[in-house]
Design an enzyme around this catalytic site. Structure first.
Site, short mmCIF file in Angstrom:
data_model
loop_
_atom_site.label_atom_id
_atom_site.label_comp_id
_atom_site.label_asym_id
_atom_site.label_seq_id
_atom_site.Cartn_x
_atom_site.Cartn_y
_atom_site.Cartn_z
N GLY A 48 0.76 -1.24 0.00
CA GLY A 48 0.00 0.00 0.00
C GLY A 48 0.78 1.28 0.00
N GLU A 102 4.54 4.01 5.76
CA GLU A 102 3.36 3.15 5.74
C GLU A 102 2.21 3.91 5.09
OE1 GLU A 102 1.93 0.37 5.51
OE2 GLU A 102 2.25 -0.50 7.48
N ASP A 103 1.26 3.18 4.52
CA ASP A 103 0.10 3.83 3.90
C ASP A 103 -0.92 4.23 4.96
OD1 ASP A 103 -0.62 1.19 4.44
OD2 ASP A 103 -1.65 0.87 2.55
N ASP A 106 -3.97 1.66 11.37
CA ASP A 106 -5.34 1.45 11.81
C ASP A 106 -5.31 1.11 13.31
OD1 ASP A 106 -8.00 0.57 12.12
OD2 ASP A 106 -8.08 -0.14 10.07
N LYS A 134 -5.81 6.32 11.70
CA LYS A 134 -7.17 6.24 12.23
C LYS A 134 -7.07 6.31 13.76
CE LYS A 134 -9.32 3.53 8.56
NZ LYS A 134 -10.06 2.28 8.26
N PHE A 155 -13.82 2.75 5.57
CA PHE A 155 -13.06 1.99 4.58
C PHE A 155 -12.75 2.88 3.40
CE2 PHE A 155 -12.32 -0.99 1.14
CZ PHE A 155 -11.41 -1.84 1.74
N ASP A 162 -6.05 -0.35 -1.43
CA ASP A 162 -6.87 -1.17 -2.30
C ASP A 162 -8.09 -1.76 -1.61
OD1 ASP A 162 -6.06 -4.55 -2.07
OD2 ASP A 162 -5.18 -3.06 -0.75
N ARG A 168 -5.87 0.75 -6.35
CA ARG A 168 -4.60 1.34 -5.92
C ARG A 168 -4.18 2.52 -6.79
NH1 ARG A 168 -2.13 -1.73 -1.98
NH2 ARG A 168 -2.50 -3.96 -2.07
#
Length: 180
Positions: A48, A102-103, A106, A134, A155, A162, A168
């Protein structure tokens, strides 16, 4: 803009490309200032983060090297919260400043495990840079040094993130459209 179909779900625009570009430039400026005179290793977590890592790297004004890793923390369809393996880190990070790219963070469990694993290799400095955080879902004690956006626990897809492998390549970030 209207909703778009990704695989079998509709998503609506959430963060436009121009805003992403602006925030990536701001994060890059902070990293460049913090690491002036140093040569950090950017450690991009695949899959990601590849778009974010590329755009961030192009904005840095300091020398750096970059490497890509994959982490495994899944069994079947669910995350175990424990890092099974770091794939692709073939170079020593001992004594080097390292920035994990990092993408999205969470729950933070995978990042906490990755940090623990990397600390055992004695880097000079170890920082975390993420496109998205998040905070409402963060359960692990993880210090996030650089975050472009804090988002709700929705989401999302696009800009490297993705939905079952799809979406993506979208230039913007989209959120699931619960009304479509």
């Amino acid at each position: 803009m209207d909703s778009i179909l990704v695989k079998d779900r509709y998503f609506k625009p959430f963060i436009p490309a121009a805003e992403i570009a602006q925030r990536v430039a701001e994060v890059a400026a902070r990293i460049s200032a913090d690491f002036e005179g140093r040569n950090p290793l950017l450690l991009a977590v695949l899959n990601g983060s590849f778009v974010f890592a590329a755009d961030l790297a192009r904005q840095l004004t300091i020398p750096f090297t970059i490497s890509f890793i994959r982490v495994s923390s899944y069994e079947g369809m669910a995350s175990t919260g424990e890092l099974k393996e770091v794939i692709g880190l073939s170079e020593s990070i001992e004594g080097r400043p390292v920035i994990i790219i990092e993408d999205i963070i969470d729950s933070g469990f995978t990042m906490a495990s990755l940090l623990e694993s990397l600390r055992r290799q004695h880097p000079a400095d170890l920082r975390v840079c993420t496109l998205l955080t998040k905070p409402g879902n963060l359960k692990a004690d993880v210090r996030i040094d650089y975050s472009a956006f804090n988002i709700p626990n929705d989401f999302i897809v696009g800009y490297g993130l993705d939905y079952d492998g799809f979406g993506r390549g979208l230039k913007e970030i989209y959120v699931v459209d619960t009304e479509a």
